[in-house]
Design an enzyme around this catalytic site. Structure first.
Site, short mmCIF file in Angstrom:
data_model
loop_
_atom_site.label_atom_id
_atom_site.label_comp_id
_atom_site.label_asym_id
_atom_site.label_seq_id
_atom_site.Cartn_x
_atom_site.Cartn_y
_atom_site.Cartn_z
N HIS A 208 57.72 92.88 -26.79
CA HIS A 208 56.49 93.54 -26.31
C HIS A 208 56.73 94.98 -25.88
O HIS A 208 55.85 95.83 -26.01
CB HIS A 208 55.85 92.71 -25.19
CG HIS A 208 55.14 91.51 -25.75
ND1 HIS A 208 55.67 90.25 -25.69
CD2 HIS A 208 53.99 91.41 -26.44
CE1 HIS A 208 54.86 89.41 -26.30
NE2 HIS A 208 53.84 90.08 -26.77
N GLU A 454 50.27 80.99 -34.32
CA GLU A 454 51.57 81.62 -34.07
C GLU A 454 52.64 80.59 -33.72
O GLU A 454 53.77 80.92 -33.44
CB GLU A 454 51.46 82.68 -32.96
CG GLU A 454 50.79 82.20 -31.69
CD GLU A 454 50.62 83.29 -30.65
OE1 GLU A 454 51.27 84.34 -30.74
OE2 GLU A 454 49.82 83.07 -29.72
N ASP A 478 55.32 85.70 -33.15
CA ASP A 478 55.75 84.40 -32.62
C ASP A 478 55.93 83.38 -33.73
O ASP A 478 56.80 82.51 -33.63
CB ASP A 478 54.73 83.89 -31.58
CG ASP A 478 55.00 84.52 -30.22
OD1 ASP A 478 56.18 84.64 -29.85
OD2 ASP A 478 54.04 84.90 -29.54
N CYS A 525 47.54 89.70 -37.00
CA CYS A 525 47.68 90.72 -35.96
C CYS A 525 49.12 90.87 -35.48
O CYS A 525 49.38 91.57 -34.51
CB CYS A 525 46.75 90.42 -34.78
SG CYS A 525 47.11 88.85 -33.99
C1 PEP Z 1 52.22 87.57 -32.33
O1 PEP Z 1 52.85 86.68 -31.77
O2 PEP Z 1 52.36 87.88 -33.53
C2 PEP Z 1 51.24 88.38 -31.57
C3 PEP Z 1 50.46 89.24 -32.19
O3 PEP Z 1 51.20 88.23 -30.23
P1 PEP Z 1 52.33 88.81 -29.26
O4 PEP Z 1 53.14 89.81 -30.04
O5 PEP Z 1 51.64 89.43 -28.10
O6 PEP Z 1 53.10 87.61 -28.87
MG MG Z 2 52.30 85.90 -29.80
#
Ligand code: PEP
Ligand code: MG
Length: 596
Positions: A208, A454, A478, A525
């Site tokens: 993140h 995910e 994820d 996403c």
């Molecule tokens: C993901 O897991 O791809 C996602 C978009 O959520 P995050 O990166 O916040 O876990």
């Molecule tokens: Mg995620």
């Protein structure tokens, strides 16, 4: 990996004695930054932050310490009053230690002398006192050492709760923050310090902190092992976040070279912004005219407006947990409503997909952190945490429902692992809407509700989830982590985190097919959506809706605009016939030359 060499350097006295050290890591957010190091070090378990502070911050640090002392005393008094008689003597001893007429002034003196944050000073002083007692060899005194550690451990825990992000206040603008790792909550507070770059020993491209750095345009290098040993506070470093390098004590010719590269970067960025503005005017389609949707991933409501200016048609992922991580207490319903409304209004009629609280793992709320789970990635996080903390969850859902009255707000649940979990979340949403209806709060009863795919179980059962959801959104970050059993933050196994793994391609395709069969939208996403190299492959797998960091939109849109669906499908079907990620990458890279 560390490389050393002696620079040919005539610039200063100091440099004659210094060696340039180049550390290789991976590029997590591209760009060049040059500046002094600000080290953020953590020691022991639980981790104690250590960083320097300016002399004028000593009084503020002392105030924090006094506040933590006073909270600890209150806590001990309450424990003493509520417990059996024999405990009272232990707690009395702890209270005396917290008022010790020699120890407490010694902390103050060390704070002014050492000019490091107070939790680090306290850890040093407690360590010294405990070591002295143990060195006596006397069993009674050795036990007192444990009491000192216990009593001041409580103070340390209060200091962490009082302001776990205190370091951000001391980062001089233009610094390169160097640390083993930093939490996304720390990154949030560092952002406003005006830091120039981030260099971490750990972390991966989809951690993140990397995602945030990219969306804020802050150059970042991760997985630079050995960095903390090589770079000291105040030392000049060059962060070459194009090639994933950190250059400590650079030679003057290197500085000149990188200064001109940084200038060239700035020009390129300005050109990209104008390109994005031009593109934003045009409808997004493939070369054969298939309509596409490009939305932005955001962490803060205030980013929704700039995402629109960069050409995004709405928000495909608003990571709402950053609202919860950006202050010491949880935001109440009205604060959340205001933030969600701000994002929806900035999108000006375009959809805004707001993900419900995805706290846990690297984005812990206080009570999750206190659990000290053995495996937080598989633990009490995201939706499963929210379902246990029903009040907190319902407060968020009420705020979301109310904000839905102002535009096309869509709710999305993270980390759904089964239909039962989705049903339970939908029940809480129903209750939240009923409550809104009862108090006369306006909301959109048709608000769309989606599921993040995910977790591998969700991808495998995407057909079942698709029957109950209005849309699906694939979180490849994820999905790769859990499918390949690779911690996305662990630089040691980063090579196993591969978006081209046949297992990932199959799960992505399965999810897109399930959405198509159910007649609902499927978007993607995860970071893969913002990788122009993967765009044609994703189109071929059937994806039509992409959500990414707004800065990546222009290049992804340009590639998509040159592709035809027929070519993309041919590429995807060839990729699906391969048995190794390495072969898929080779194929994709070869085909992508046609789109360059
Ligand atoms: C993901 O897991 O791809 C996602 C978009 O959520 P995050 O990166 O916040 O876990
Ligand atoms: Mg995620």
């Amino acid at each position: 990996m560390i490389r050393r060499f002696n620079p040919v350097c005539k610039a200063s006295h100091f440099r004659y004695n210094r060696r340039v050290i180049t550390i290789e890591g991976l590029s997590a957010s591209r760009g060049i930054a040059i500046g002094p190091v600000f080290c953020l070090v953590e020691e022991g378990a639980p981790a104690i932050p250590r960083h320097s502070i300016p002399p004028e911050a000593v009084d503020g640090e002392w105030k924090r310490f006094e506040e933590a002392l006073s909270r600890s005393r209150d806590e001990i008094v309450a424990l003493k009053d509520g417990g059996p008689g024999e405990q009272a003597a232990i707690f009395d001893a702890h209270l005396m230690m917290l008022s010790d007429p020699e120890f407490i002034p010694a902390v103050r003196a060390a704070l002014s002398r050492d000019l490091v944050n107070v939790e680090a000073v306290l850890a040093d002083k407690v360590g010294e006192a405990a070591a002295t007692l143990r060195a006596t060899g006397d069993a009674y005194l050795a036990e007192r050492a444990v009491d000192i550690e216990d009593a001041f451990g409580r103070v340390s825990a209060h200091l962490a709760r009082l302001d776990s992000r205190a370091a951000a206040r001391f980062v001089p603008p233009g610094s390169i923050v160097v640390a083993r790792n930093i939490k996304p909550s720390e990154a949030l507070s560092l952002k406003d310090s005006g830091l120039a770059g981030i260099a971490l020993e750990e972390g991966g491209a989809t951690s993140h902190v990397a995602i945030l750095a990219r969306s804020w345009g802050i150059p970042a290098v991760m997985g630079a092992r050995g960095l903390l040993g090589a770079a000291g506070d105040g030392e000049t470093v060059i962060l070459d976040a194009h090639d994933g390098l950190v250059i400590v004590s650079p030679a003057s010719d290197q500085l000149n070279h990188y200064r001109s590269r940084a200038q060239a970067d700035r020009v390129l960025r300005e050109e990209e912004v104008s390109r994005a503005a031009l593109l934003a005017e045009e409808p997004a389609t493939t070369a054969c005219g298939t309509p596409l949707s490009f939305r932005a991933n955001i962490a803060l409501a205030s980013e929704a407006g700039s995402a629109r200016a960069a050409g995004a048609r709405g928000v495909g992922l608003f990571r709402s947990e950053f609202l919860f991580l950006s202050s010491a207490r949880l935001p109440d319903e009205d604060e959340q409503y205001a933030a969600y409304r701000e994002a929806v209004e900035a999108a000006d009629g375009d959809p805004v997909v707001i993900r419900t609280l995805d706290a846990g793992a690297d984005k812990m709320l206080a009570e999750q952190g206190e659990l000290r789970e053995r495996n937080p990635l598989l633990g009490w996080r995201a939706l499963r945490y929210c379902l246990d903390r029903r009040d907190l969850f319902k407060t968020q859902l009420r705020a979301l429902a109310r904000a839905s009255a102002h535009g096309d707000l869509r709710v999305m649940f993270p980390m759904v692992s089964s239909v039962e979990e989705l049903d339970a979340a939908l029940d809480v949403l129903d209750e939240a809407r009923e409550e809104c209806a009862r108090d006369g709060s306006r909301f959109n009863p048709e608000m769309k509700v989606g599921v993040m795919v995910e977790i591998p179980s969700a991808a495998v059962c995407a057909d079942l989830l698709a029957k109950r959801a209005d849309f699906l959104s694939i979180g490849t970050n994820d999905l790769i982590q859990y499918t390949m059993a690779v911690d996305r933050e662990n630089a040691k196994v980063a090579h196993l985190f591969d978006q081209y793994s046949p297992a990932i391609l199959r799960l992505v395709k399965r999810t897109i097919d399930a959405g198509r069969d159910a007649g609902i939208e499927v978007s993607l996403c995860g970071e893969m959506a913002g990788d122009p190299e993967a765009t044609v492959l994703l189109l071929g797998l059937g994806l039509r809706s992409f959500s990414m960091d707004a800065g990546r939109l222009p290049s992804v849109r340009e590639v998509a605009g040159r592709a035809t669906i027929a070519d993309a499908e041919a590429l995807a079907s060839a990729a699906l016939s391969l048995s190794a990620a390495r072969e898929v990458r080779k194929l994709v890279q070869e085909r992508m030359r046609a789109y360059a």
